[in-house]
Design an enzyme around this catalytic site. Structure first.
Site, mmCIF file in Angstrom:
data_model
loop_
_atom_site.group_PDB
_atom_site.id
_atom_site.type_symbol
_atom_site.label_atom_id
_atom_site.label_comp_id
_atom_site.label_asym_id
_atom_site.label_seq_id
_atom_site.Cartn_x
_atom_site.Cartn_y
_atom_site.Cartn_z
ATOM 1 N N CYS A 453 0.871 -1.174 0.000
ATOM 2 C CA CYS A 453 0.000 0.000 0.000
ATOM 3 C C CYS A 453 0.903 1.217 0.000
ATOM 4 O O CYS A 453 2.006 1.179 -0.546
ATOM 5 C CB CYS A 453 -0.956 -0.022 1.193
ATOM 6 S SG CYS A 453 -0.135 0.057 2.792
ATOM 7 N N HIS A 610 -2.820 9.841 4.093
ATOM 8 C CA HIS A 610 -3.341 8.502 3.802
ATOM 9 C C HIS A 610 -4.858 8.527 4.016
ATOM 10 O O HIS A 610 -5.342 8.520 5.150
ATOM 11 C CB HIS A 610 -2.682 7.476 4.726
ATOM 12 C CG HIS A 610 -2.915 6.052 4.326
ATOM 13 N ND1 HIS A 610 -4.145 5.437 4.416
ATOM 14 C CD2 HIS A 610 -2.071 5.123 3.827
ATOM 15 C CE1 HIS A 610 -4.049 4.186 4.012
ATOM 16 N NE2 HIS A 610 -2.796 3.963 3.644
#
Length: 671
Positions: A453, A610
């Site tokens: 990720c 994020h």
């Protein structure tokens, strides 16, 4: 120009990789037909499967090239290549051409092959021959043979160029639905129509000229045969070799070499002279070239190169399907292809002068040679087995010398591309880190799945007990998380995508892991990671990048952020979905899934935004990045549009951490 050709050559590796399997299926089917009582259910099954690939070579090239030559394609370029191919082949099909020219046409069978099926056709009208085609292509041919590799490559290039040029285009509000990637296929269609119109008038002139040239060289004896062999190879990239073949193999000029050989009705010692010289080249010469390319490949790419070249060499030897090998170096090293064409011409001329004749029904491979060994038109076929090893040696030594002398970029010798983070050539700086990670994780065999990720590796591990967490930290990891089951996450930083790519290529054998003494100690590699200790505590003041409620990181329902493994910061429970720049900065990372953005401030501070937790699993759904890596932004500039409803509907948290990545002692506050 050379860079363009090298990119084209690398792009062709994707569709070329499937051709050897198809060729072998066809070869096995032909073998069974030859040694049994004829076609049966098994041969029909194998032939249909094999020809499904070989007969659609143009389509494979259109899609493969459009993907390979596009800048970070998301599949849109492949659709554009397909659209181009559909338009070009439809507009240039015989029926379409006749309608466009307002002339009547008919498909007339000319000869029968060994199986009794019509395998050669002419589309004719009152003006004469307009095209030649075979049944497996049916009426997808246009004047001069348009269902070929050249058209496929051309369509792929059109699709890729249109994608690269127009994927980010912004149209007026009234047409905004068609902005960006949605415009690519539409523009590609328009460009393809223009190109088809040009080819409609240009191609028949080229085709007719080649037929006339073929008829002229018939009377030149061995020299003419050599010129034919040279022309046959040179014209393959353009798909015009069919025009030349028709003069010698069929009854265009009264030679009918292929048909007369297969029916045994030709003149012994003469019939087969326009096919014999191909056997030594396809069965031995090209495999010799493959060996030369393998031994000159870079050591860390030999494993991948070996797989491509071996399967292609097998297809060339057994079945006589040369496209996988020829297209492997045709554009990467055009000078080698020119040498190959010259060698083919020489082989054809020598074969005509020698008392040897052989023919084929499919191509000049081992299968056809064995099946036609007892053909009444075959003469001293054993001479081919004498010529073959000689040509193998010639190809090997000449190709090897030219490759090394001129540093040609044949398969396995391509230039590194540091911008290719999607699985191509990786930055060598990350190979040591990847090597240490693999060792600390228990070896490549212990990793069942590997993904990443924004800042961490996400893996499924077979045996967690083999993981050395201290070794991972020494290699640059900020921490390790074991959520449960076989899942393991290793926190690294913004450059995790490069580490993941390096790990994948070491695991696949595409690159070799550095030797143990070549891997720098942890102190050396740690400096290049995203987690570095700053010299003194600082307060980092940022503009709040999303509207909503600000909370402490310790309240984020994720151990990585809550535990401070990624660094200090704050989090936001967003009320709206636009992310703006929290300060003047440079965009250093926009993750492919769009869920995270990395920024570097003027003083070197690295900030990660994020959006949501575990939102990498959405694979980009609900995220629309508005910037790209390298962009300079000012505070308040929109960076990302987020559909919060999509995140919530998928069951993920919308909590958005904003953390400083390279200063563990920093304090973050929003202004």
């Amino acid at each position: 120009m050379m860079k363009f050709l090298q990119n084209l050559g690398k792009s062709l590796m994707l569709p070329v990789a499937v051709l050897p399997v198809a060729a072998i299926l066809v070869g096995i089917a032909n073998w069974i037909i030859g040694v049994s009582d004829g076609p049966n259910v098994v041969t029909a099954f194998l032939l249909t499967a094999g020809l499904a690939i070989l007969s659609n070579l143009a389509l494979l090239f259109a899609v493969g090239v459009s993907i390979g030559m596009a800048n970070k394609s998301d599949g849109t370029s492949a659709l554009a290549g397909l659209v181009s191919w559909l338009i070009m082949t439809s507009l240039l099909a015989p029926s379409s051409v006749m309608n466009l020219l307002d002339r009547s046409w008919t498909a007339v069978p000319v000869d029968e092959g060994s199986t009794g099926t019509k395998d050669y056709w002419q589309v004719v009208n009152e003006g004469g021959v307009l095209s030649v085609q075979t049944p497996d292509i049916n009426e997808a041919f246009a004047p001069g043979a348009f269902q070929n590799a050249f058209i496929g490559i051309l369509c792929g290039i059109i699709g890729a160029v249109c994608y690269n040029r127009f994927k980010d285009i912004k149209l007026p509000d009234a047409l905004s639905f068609f902005s960006g990637r949605r415009s690519v296929a539409i523009i590609t269609a328009a460009v393809s129509m223009v190109v088809a119109l040009i080819l409609l008038f240009l191609w028949p002139l080229l085709y007719s000229g080649l037929v006339a040239f073929g008829e002229w060289i018939v009377g030149l004896g061995a020299v003419g045969t050599g010129l034919y062999g040279f022309g046959n190879r040179i014209l393959i990239p353009f798909g015009l070799h069919h025009a030349l073949n028709s003069v010698f193999w069929f009854d265009v000029a009264g030679i009918d070499d292929l048909t007369n050989f297969l029916t045994g009705e030709g003149e012994r010692g003469v019939t087969g002279q326009y096919m014999t010289g191909f056997f030594p080249i396809m069965m031995f010469g090209l495999p010799g070239a493959a060996l030369a390319m393998y031994v000159t490949a870079k050591s860390r790419r030999k494993k991948v190169t070996y797989g491509i070249l071996l399967s292609a060499a097998v297809a060339s030897f057994f079945v006589g399907v040369t496209e996988p090998l020829e297209f492997a170096f045709m554009f990467l090293a055009p000078v080698l292809y020119l040498v190959h064409a010259v060698f083919t011409g020489i082989s054809m001329a020598i074969a005509q002068l020698l008392p040897v004749r052989m023919g084929f029904g499919f191509s000049a491979g081992f299968v056809d040679m064995v099946l036609n060994w007892q053909n009444p038109m075959a003469e001293n076929p054993w001479i081919i087995l004498v010529m073959g090893p000689i040509w193998f040696g010639i190809y090997f030594f000449v190709f090897r010398w030219i490759i090394l002398r001129f540093d040609l970029k044949t398969p396995g010798r391509e230039d590194d591309d540091p911008d290719d983070a999607g699985g191509g050539t990786v930055d060598g700086d990350y190979l040591p880190v990847a090597t240490r990670f693999l060792e600390a994780l228990g070896g490549a065999d212990n990793i069942l799945e590997l993904d990443n990720c924004a800042t961490r590796l996400r893996m499924e591990i077979a045996d967690k007990s083999k993981i050395d967490e201290q070794a991972l930290k020494r290699a640059g990891a900020a921490g390790t998380i074991k959520p449960g089951g076989k899942s393991v996450q290793v926190i690294y930083g913004l450059n995790v995508q490069f580490v993941k790519s390096a790990m994948e290529q070491i695991m696949s054998g595409e690159v070799e892991a550095p030797a143990a003494d070549a891997v720098p100690p942890a102190a050396d590699v740690a400096a290049d990671t995203a987690v570095v200790t700053a010299p003194a505590p600082t307060t980092v003041t940022l503009r709040q990048p999303m509207p909503g409620t600000v909370i402490g990181l310790d309240r984020v329902p994720d151990k990585t952020f809550a535990g401070g493994m990624m660094g200090p910061g704050l989090a936001i429970e967003p009320s709206a979905g636009t992310v703006v720049a929290p300060a003047d900065a440079t965009v250093v990372a926009v993750f492919p899934t769009g869920h995270a953005i990395g920024l570097e401030l003027a003083d070197g501070t690295q900030v990660l935004i994020h959006v949501g937790l575990d939102t990498v699993k959405l694979k980009g759904r609900g995220f629309e990045p508005l910037v790209v890596k390298g962009d300079r932004v000012v505070a308040g500039r929109p960076l990302l549009n987020v559909d919060l409803a999509v995140i919530e509907a998928a069951g993920y948290s919308t909590v958005t951490p904003v953390v400083v990545m390279n200063d563990k002692s920093a304090t973050v506050e929003f202004s």
